[in-house]
Design a protein around this motif. Structure first.
Motif, mmCIF file in Angstrom:
data_model
loop_
_atom_site.group_PDB
_atom_site.id
_atom_site.type_symbol
_atom_site.label_atom_id
_atom_site.label_comp_id
_atom_site.label_asym_id
_atom_site.label_seq_id
_atom_site.Cartn_x
_atom_site.Cartn_y
_atom_site.Cartn_z
ATOM 1 N N TYR A 23 9.261 2.768 6.097
ATOM 2 C CA TYR A 23 8.647 2.980 7.409
ATOM 3 C C TYR A 23 7.121 3.041 7.275
ATOM 4 N N THR A 24 6.645 3.752 6.266
ATOM 5 C CA THR A 24 5.202 3.877 6.059
ATOM 6 C C THR A 24 4.582 2.522 5.729
ATOM 7 N N ILE A 25 5.243 1.752 4.897
ATOM 8 C CA ILE A 25 4.721 0.429 4.529
ATOM 9 C C ILE A 25 4.682 -0.491 5.745
ATOM 10 N N ILE A 26 5.715 -0.444 6.558
ATOM 11 C CA ILE A 26 5.787 -1.329 7.719
ATOM 12 C C ILE A 26 4.760 -0.942 8.774
ATOM 13 N N THR A 27 4.601 0.352 9.018
ATOM 14 C CA THR A 27 3.698 0.776 10.090
ATOM 15 C C THR A 27 2.232 0.770 9.677
ATOM 16 N N SER A 28 1.949 0.940 8.390
ATOM 17 C CA SER A 28 0.559 0.988 7.947
ATOM 18 C C SER A 28 0.414 0.315 6.580
ATOM 19 N N PRO A 29 0.519 -1.007 6.535
ATOM 20 C CA PRO A 29 0.467 -1.693 5.236
ATOM 21 C C PRO A 29 -0.872 -1.551 4.516
ATOM 22 N N LYS A 30 -1.966 -1.501 5.268
ATOM 23 C CA LYS A 30 -3.280 -1.394 4.624
ATOM 24 C C LYS A 30 -3.416 -0.054 3.901
ATOM 25 N N ARG A 31 -3.018 1.020 4.565
ATOM 26 C CA ARG A 31 -3.089 2.360 3.958
ATOM 27 C C ARG A 31 -2.132 2.451 2.767
ATOM 28 N N SER A 32 -0.962 1.848 2.893
ATOM 29 C CA SER A 32 0.007 1.862 1.802
ATOM 30 C C SER A 32 -0.549 1.149 0.575
ATOM 31 N N ALA A 33 -1.228 0.026 0.794
ATOM 32 C CA ALA A 33 -1.825 -0.715 -0.316
ATOM 33 C C ALA A 33 -2.907 0.118 -0.994
ATOM 34 N N GLU A 34 -3.679 0.855 -0.208
ATOM 35 C CA GLU A 34 -4.711 1.715 -0.793
ATOM 36 C C GLU A 34 -4.094 2.807 -1.654
ATOM 37 N N LEU A 35 -2.995 3.390 -1.176
ATOM 38 C CA LEU A 35 -2.330 4.451 -1.943
ATOM 39 C C LEU A 35 -1.753 3.912 -3.248
ATOM 40 N N VAL A 36 -1.180 2.720 -3.194
ATOM 41 C CA VAL A 36 -0.637 2.113 -4.411
ATOM 42 C C VAL A 36 -1.759 1.829 -5.400
ATOM 43 N N GLN A 37 -2.880 1.349 -4.900
ATOM 44 C CA GLN A 37 -4.026 1.065 -5.775
ATOM 45 C C GLN A 37 -4.515 2.345 -6.441
ATOM 46 N N VAL A 38 -4.618 3.422 -5.688
ATOM 47 C CA VAL A 38 -5.043 4.701 -6.253
ATOM 48 C C VAL A 38 -4.052 5.160 -7.328
ATOM 49 N N GLY A 39 -2.771 4.977 -7.064
ATOM 50 C CA GLY A 39 -1.749 5.361 -8.042
ATOM 51 C C GLY A 39 -1.884 4.574 -9.339
ATOM 52 N N PHE A 40 -2.069 3.257 -9.223
ATOM 53 C CA PHE A 40 -2.211 2.445 -10.427
ATOM 54 C C PHE A 40 -3.499 2.768 -11.177
ATOM 55 N N GLU A 41 -4.561 3.088 -10.461
ATOM 56 C CA GLU A 41 -5.806 3.486 -11.128
ATOM 57 C C GLU A 41 -5.595 4.787 -11.900
ATOM 58 N N GLY A 42 -4.837 5.705 -11.324
ATOM 59 C CA GLY A 42 -4.534 6.956 -12.021
ATOM 60 C C GLY A 42 -3.733 6.720 -13.285
ATOM 61 N N ILE A 43 -2.733 5.853 -13.190
ATOM 62 C CA ILE A 43 -1.914 5.528 -14.366
ATOM 63 C C ILE A 43 -2.770 4.850 -15.426
#
Length: 54
Positions: free
Chosen positions: A18-38
């Motif tokens: 639901y979050t990805i569908i309703t706000s894909p741009k924000r979801s992409a930012e969160l994934v990017q932050v997660g990968f940067e942390g890893i």
């Protein structure tokens, strides 16, 4: 107990979709932050191992 875990997992999956569908741009930012942390964590472990070997 197992049934409760399945229901909880299903709810999490539905929420993520639901979050990805309703706000894909924000979801992409969160994934990017997660990968940067890893990536930062892996770099730190690599630096530690390098110093440990020296």
């Amino acid at each position: 107990m197992v049934q409760a875990k399945k229901i909880a997992l299903y709810m999490v999956v539905v929420f993520v979709l639901y979050t990805i569908i309703t706000s894909p741009k924000r979801s992409a930012e969160l994934v990017q932050v997660g990968f940067e942390g890893i990536s930062s964590a892996a770099q730190g472990v690599g630096d530690f191992m390098t110093e440990l070997v020296k």
